[in-house]
Motif scaffolding. Structure first.
Motif, PDB file in Angstrom:
ATOM      1  N   ASP A 187       0.865  -1.185   0.000  1.00  0.00           N
ATOM      2  CA  ASP A 187       0.000   0.000   0.000  1.00  0.00           C
ATOM      3  C   ASP A 187       0.897   1.229   0.000  1.00  0.00           C
ATOM      4  OD1 ASP A 187      -3.138   0.533   0.604  1.00  0.00           O
ATOM      5  OD2 ASP A 187      -1.910   2.171   1.364  1.00  0.00           O
ATOM      6  N   ALA A 189       0.723   3.629   1.718  1.00  0.00           N
ATOM      7  CA  ALA A 189       0.990   4.000   3.117  1.00  0.00           C
ATOM      8  C   ALA A 189       2.419   3.645   3.518  1.00  0.00           C
ATOM      9  CB  ALA A 189       0.004   3.277   4.028  1.00  0.00           C
ATOM     10  N   ILE A 195       0.534  11.139  -1.193  1.00  0.00           N
ATOM     11  CA  ILE A 195      -0.826  10.581  -1.261  1.00  0.00           C
ATOM     12  C   ILE A 195      -1.797  11.755  -1.296  1.00  0.00           C
ATOM     13  CG2 ILE A 195      -2.483   8.984  -0.235  1.00  0.00           C
ATOM     14  CD1 ILE A 195      -0.259   7.783   1.447  1.00  0.00           C
ATOM     15  N   HIS A 198      -7.734  12.107   0.590  1.00  0.00           N
ATOM     16  CA  HIS A 198      -8.612  10.934   0.448  1.00  0.00           C
ATOM     17  C   HIS A 198      -9.214  10.564   1.789  1.00  0.00           C
ATOM     18  CE1 HIS A 198      -4.870   9.331   2.095  1.00  0.00           C
ATOM     19  NE2 HIS A 198      -5.571   8.293   2.542  1.00  0.00           N
ATOM     20  N   ASP A 200      -9.993   6.933   3.957  1.00  0.00           N
ATOM     21  CA  ASP A 200      -9.598   5.522   3.927  1.00  0.00           C
ATOM     22  C   ASP A 200     -10.844   4.640   3.798  1.00  0.00           C
ATOM     23  OD1 ASP A 200      -6.984   6.317   4.279  1.00  0.00           O
ATOM     24  OD2 ASP A 200      -6.594   4.947   5.945  1.00  0.00           O
ATOM     25  N   LEU A 213      -3.312   8.634  13.852  1.00  0.00           N
ATOM     26  CA  LEU A 213      -1.943   8.500  13.343  1.00  0.00           C
ATOM     27  C   LEU A 213      -0.982   9.172  14.327  1.00  0.00           C
ATOM     28  CD1 LEU A 213      -2.344   9.562   9.566  1.00  0.00           C
ATOM     29  CD2 LEU A 213      -1.836   7.252  10.386  1.00  0.00           C
ATOM     30  N   SER A 225       1.670  16.561   6.391  1.00  0.00           N
ATOM     31  CA  SER A 225       0.290  16.058   6.351  1.00  0.00           C
ATOM     32  C   SER A 225      -0.635  17.212   6.006  1.00  0.00           C
ATOM     33  CB  SER A 225      -0.128  15.518   7.716  1.00  0.00           C
ATOM     34  OG  SER A 225       0.701  14.456   8.073  1.00  0.00           O
ATOM     35  N   LEU A 324       3.449  15.705  11.108  1.00  0.00           N
ATOM     36  CA  LEU A 324       3.236  14.715  12.172  1.00  0.00           C
ATOM     37  C   LEU A 324       4.586  14.466  12.830  1.00  0.00           C
ATOM     38  CD1 LEU A 324       0.968  11.958  10.582  1.00  0.00           C
ATOM     39  CD2 LEU A 324       0.396  13.426  12.516  1.00  0.00           C
ATOM     40  N   HIS A 339      -7.577  13.274   4.270  1.00  0.00           N
ATOM     41  CA  HIS A 339      -6.192  13.455   4.689  1.00  0.00           C
ATOM     42  C   HIS A 339      -5.268  13.175   3.515  1.00  0.00           C
ATOM     43  CE1 HIS A 339      -7.121   9.222   5.374  1.00  0.00           C
ATOM     44  NE2 HIS A 339      -5.829   8.943   5.369  1.00  0.00           N
ATOM     45  N   ARG A 341      -0.754  13.321   2.270  1.00  0.00           N
ATOM     46  CA  ARG A 341       0.635  13.368   2.726  1.00  0.00           C
ATOM     47  C   ARG A 341       1.521  13.729   1.539  1.00  0.00           C
ATOM     48  NH1 ARG A 341       2.888   7.588   3.595  1.00  0.00           N
ATOM     49  NH2 ARG A 341       3.478   7.715   1.403  1.00  0.00           N
ATOM     50  N   ARG A 348      10.532   7.306   8.326  1.00  0.00           N
ATOM     51  CA  ARG A 348       9.400   7.704   9.143  1.00  0.00           C
ATOM     52  C   ARG A 348       8.715   6.449   9.668  1.00  0.00           C
ATOM     53  NH1 ARG A 348       4.236  11.186   8.039  1.00  0.00           N
ATOM     54  NH2 ARG A 348       3.729   9.472   6.682  1.00  0.00           N
ATOM     55  N   LEU A 350       5.369   5.204  11.829  1.00  0.00           N
ATOM     56  CA  LEU A 350       4.058   5.652  12.326  1.00  0.00           C
ATOM     57  C   LEU A 350       3.362   4.519  13.085  1.00  0.00           C
ATOM     58  CD1 LEU A 350       2.881   7.184   8.963  1.00  0.00           C
ATOM     59  CD2 LEU A 350       3.138   8.530  11.028  1.00  0.00           C
TER      60      LEU A 350
HETATM   61  C1  OGA Z   1      -2.582   6.385   4.171  1.00  0.00           C
HETATM   62  C2  OGA Z   1      -2.216   7.671   4.694  1.00  0.00           C
HETATM   63  C3  OGA Z   1      -0.767   9.086   5.929  1.00  0.00           C
HETATM   64  C4  OGA Z   1       0.680   9.238   6.233  1.00  0.00           C
HETATM   65  O1  OGA Z   1      -1.709   5.531   4.137  1.00  0.00           O
HETATM   66  O2  OGA Z   1      -3.734   6.151   3.771  1.00  0.00           O
HETATM   67  O3  OGA Z   1      -3.012   8.518   4.542  1.00  0.00           O
HETATM   68  O4  OGA Z   1       1.025  10.274   6.822  1.00  0.00           O
HETATM   69  N1  OGA Z   1      -1.060   7.852   5.320  1.00  0.00           N
HETATM   70  O5  OGA Z   1       1.446   8.367   5.936  1.00  0.00           O
END
Ligand code: OGA
Ligand code: ZN
Length: 367
Positions: A187, A189, A195, A198, A200, A213, A225, A324, A339, A341, A348, A350
């Motif tokens: 993904d 992510a 990104i 969107h 999720d 997050l 972000s 973030l 959200h 990115r 990074r 998370l």
């Molecule tokens: C995602 C997303 C946010 C990020 O993976 O759907 O929005 O900061 N990630 O990685």
């Protein structure tokens, strides 16, 4: 409004309210909604009365008001009794068809400057007695909240999430820790790619209600972000582009998630509205949109409408941008706020997860 008097009629019990209005509750409805210990389990609040297996004889002996217990009692000819609280009668004094709960649209924001009380609180504040209520209020009004000064640990983040409710399971697991250095990312992510704005879970029937997050480790450049109020975009389109609003609130858009051994797909309108045409949910993920084809005319109108929403979502002036960082826990309403990115270089890590919508609504109702 309170009850002034009651009068049995042929079709049901007529209740006269102190504002001069009246509501006639049908006899079968009264039997079915009885809250007596026999009819509604006192602990579970689950219905025990069954008005369907045998047709009840709805002739009554008498109907009385019990001012002490604040109930209306109906004694039936068959010797059974029904009992309904003033509260229930008052709350259903007018009829309406049940419809999905609308998003609170009195505080939408078209840019971060429009947010009246910035939704940020300290970790200590969150952990205090009224912390959760304040946290929920921020999400309810603005669609997101930041908790700052949190320990940069996954355990604490999980505890924070569990203060709200259990963490939801999904294709990504429950509460998880991840980074952007997977060998075979399944993904975006888990990559360093940008990104777009969107929500999720456009590919699941019941998209996650809240998403949390927390960046635990950061040795990177970029990766900012962005949050955008999807509800504000929908409300703007309702006024400025009513035809496009209609298209986006009626055409089901398929979303998909295809990986080894998994093929998820769900379909719903970008702007889901209830019977009163109020916005209930925004679902938008251009990356995860699955192929579909409408009649050529409608397809081109759809593209126009989708483009307007897409471009408003990508308009920087509508976005709240921030980084973030370890110690700052973001939670947002995934049915309202989009959200995004930016791309990044470096490392990074998370952690976070999802909550179900109904658990969020439950806490809001009770707290
Ligand atoms: C995602 C997303 C946010 C990020 O993976 O759907 O929005 O900061 N990630 O990685
Ligand atoms: Zn996402």
């Amino acid at each position: 409004m309170s009850i002034q008097s009651i009068r049995p009629e042929n079709e049901g019990l007529n209740i006269f309210w102190d504002d001069g209005s009246s509501s006639c509750f049908p006899w079968l409805w009264i039997r079915d909604h009885s809250e007596s210990k026999v009819d509604l389990h006192p602990d579970s609040k689950q219905r025990q009365i069954d008005v369907f297996s045998e047709t009840p004889d709805n002739s009554i002996n008498k109907a009385i008001i019990d001012q002490n217990k604040k109930n209306v009692m109906v004694k039936w000819v068959d010797q059974s009794e029904s009992c309904i609280s003033f509260d229930l009668l008052e709350s259903l004094a007018s009829t309406s068809s049940p419809s999905a709960q609308a998003l609170a649209n009195d505080s939408c924001w078209n840019s971060s400057h429009e947010i009246k009380e910035f939704p940020e609180m300290s970790f200590d504040d969150f952990m205090s007695d009224h912390g959760l209520k304040k946290w929920l209020g921020h999400i309810h009004r603005n669609g997101f909240v930041l908790v700052s000064g949190a320990p940069a640990s996954s355990d604490t983040t999980q505890e924070l999430m569990e203060r709200m409710a259990y963490v939801r399971n999904s294709i990504f697991g429950g509460f998880s820790v991840w980074d952007n250095k997977l060998d075979n990312p399944d993904d975006t992510a888990f990559t360093s790619l940008a990104i777009e704005p969107h929500t999720d879970g456009t590919y699941v029937h019941d998209a996650p209600g809240l998403q949390t997050l927390h960046c635990l480790q950061k040795d990177s450049v970029g990766g900012e972000s962005q949050l955008v109020d999807g509800l504000a975009i929908a409300e703007k389109m309702r006024v400025e582009y009513p035809d496009y609003f209609k298209i986006l609130s009626s055409i089901n858009i398929p979303g998909r998630y295809i990986k080894d051994g998994i093929y998820l797909e769900a379909k719903r309108p970008l702007i889901r509205v209830n019977d009163n045409n109020e916005v209930v949910q925004i679902s938008f993920n251009n990356h995860d949109r699955a192929p579909f084809r409408l009649d050529n005319d409608l397809m081109s109108q759809f593209y126009e409408a989708y483009k307007v929403f897409h471009n408003l979502a990508n308009d920087k002036s509508r976005q709240f941008q921030f980084i973030l960082e370890p110690g700052k826990v973001l939670t947002f309403d995934n049915w309202r706020v989009l959200h995004a990115r930016s791309s990044l270089t470096g490392y990074r890590q998370l952690c976070g997860g999802y909550h179900n919508r109904e658990d969020f609504e439950s806490k809001l109702r009770l707290i």
